[in-house]
Design a protein around this motif. Structure first.
Motif, PDB file in Angstrom:
ATOM      1  N   THR A 111       2.663  54.464  27.870  1.00  0.00           N
ATOM      2  CA  THR A 111       2.725  55.368  27.051  1.00  0.00           C
ATOM      3  C   THR A 111       3.499  55.663  26.514  1.00  0.00           C
ATOM      4  N   SER A 112       4.927  55.912  26.581  1.00  0.00           N
ATOM      5  CA  SER A 112       6.070  55.905  26.015  1.00  0.00           C
ATOM      6  C   SER A 112       5.665  55.221  24.333  1.00  0.00           C
ATOM      7  N   PHE A 113       6.305  53.354  24.786  1.00  0.00           N
ATOM      8  CA  PHE A 113       5.745  53.134  23.697  1.00  0.00           C
ATOM      9  C   PHE A 113       4.769  53.618  22.864  1.00  0.00           C
ATOM     10  N   CYS A 114       3.428  53.572  23.578  1.00  0.00           N
ATOM     11  CA  CYS A 114       2.572  54.122  22.450  1.00  0.00           C
ATOM     12  C   CYS A 114       2.798  55.800  21.667  1.00  0.00           C
ATOM     13  N   ALA A 115       3.636  56.673  22.051  1.00  0.00           N
ATOM     14  CA  ALA A 115       3.695  57.621  21.902  1.00  0.00           C
ATOM     15  C   ALA A 115       4.706  57.093  20.709  1.00  0.00           C
ATOM     16  N   ALA A 116       5.781  56.523  21.048  1.00  0.00           N
ATOM     17  CA  ALA A 116       7.016  56.477  20.103  1.00  0.00           C
ATOM     18  C   ALA A 116       6.670  55.689  18.811  1.00  0.00           C
ATOM     19  N   VAL A 117       5.685  54.682  18.697  1.00  0.00           N
ATOM     20  CA  VAL A 117       5.182  53.428  17.743  1.00  0.00           C
ATOM     21  C   VAL A 117       4.078  54.185  16.607  1.00  0.00           C
ATOM     22  N   LEU A 118       3.702  56.006  17.306  1.00  0.00           N
ATOM     23  CA  LEU A 118       2.343  56.799  16.847  1.00  0.00           C
ATOM     24  C   LEU A 118       3.450  57.511  16.361  1.00  0.00           C
ATOM     25  N   GLY A 119       4.298  58.421  17.237  1.00  0.00           N
ATOM     26  CA  GLY A 119       5.132  59.367  16.778  1.00  0.00           C
ATOM     27  C   GLY A 119       6.381  59.964  16.081  1.00  0.00           C
ATOM     28  N   TRP A 120       6.569  58.783  15.189  1.00  0.00           N
ATOM     29  CA  TRP A 120       7.786  58.496  14.690  1.00  0.00           C
ATOM     30  C   TRP A 120       8.024  58.880  13.495  1.00  0.00           C
ATOM     31  N   PRO A 121       6.172  58.902  12.737  1.00  0.00           N
ATOM     32  CA  PRO A 121       6.498  59.510  11.534  1.00  0.00           C
ATOM     33  C   PRO A 121       6.079  60.840  11.560  1.00  0.00           C
ATOM     34  N   TYR A 122       5.954  61.739  12.710  1.00  0.00           N
ATOM     35  CA  TYR A 122       5.675  63.140  13.024  1.00  0.00           C
ATOM     36  C   TYR A 122       7.137  63.662  12.959  1.00  0.00           C
ATOM     37  N   ALA A 123       8.178  62.570  13.851  1.00  0.00           N
ATOM     38  CA  ALA A 123       9.175  62.849  14.468  1.00  0.00           C
ATOM     39  C   ALA A 123      10.422  62.631  12.846  1.00  0.00           C
TER      40      ALA A 123
END
Length: 63
Positions: free
Chosen positions: A42-54
């Motif tokens: 879950t943390s890996f997927c959140a990091a991979v998919l969420g970095w553009p939003y960050a």
């Protein structure tokens, strides 16, 4: 032959069920084994998919 094997297996299962369970249940053992794996994925997927939003959030914040 097959019928006697079925009876013998059923008898063994009944004896082991009657004797009680020693230790933790299978569900609890599986939960303890799978929770760290699921949290990691879950943390890996959140990091991979969420970095553009960050990146976008930081850029808008610094305007």
């Amino acid at each position: 032959m097959f019928y006697t094997q079925v009876l013998r297996s059923g008898s063994a299962a009944a004896r082991s069920a009657k004797a009680g369970r020693i230790g933790q249940s299978w569900a609890m053992l599986e939960t303890k084994r799978l929770v760290p794996t699921l949290l990691g994925w879950t943390s890996f997927c959140a990091a991979v998919l969420g970095w553009p939003y960050a990146v976008r959030w930081v850029a808008e914040r610094n305007r």
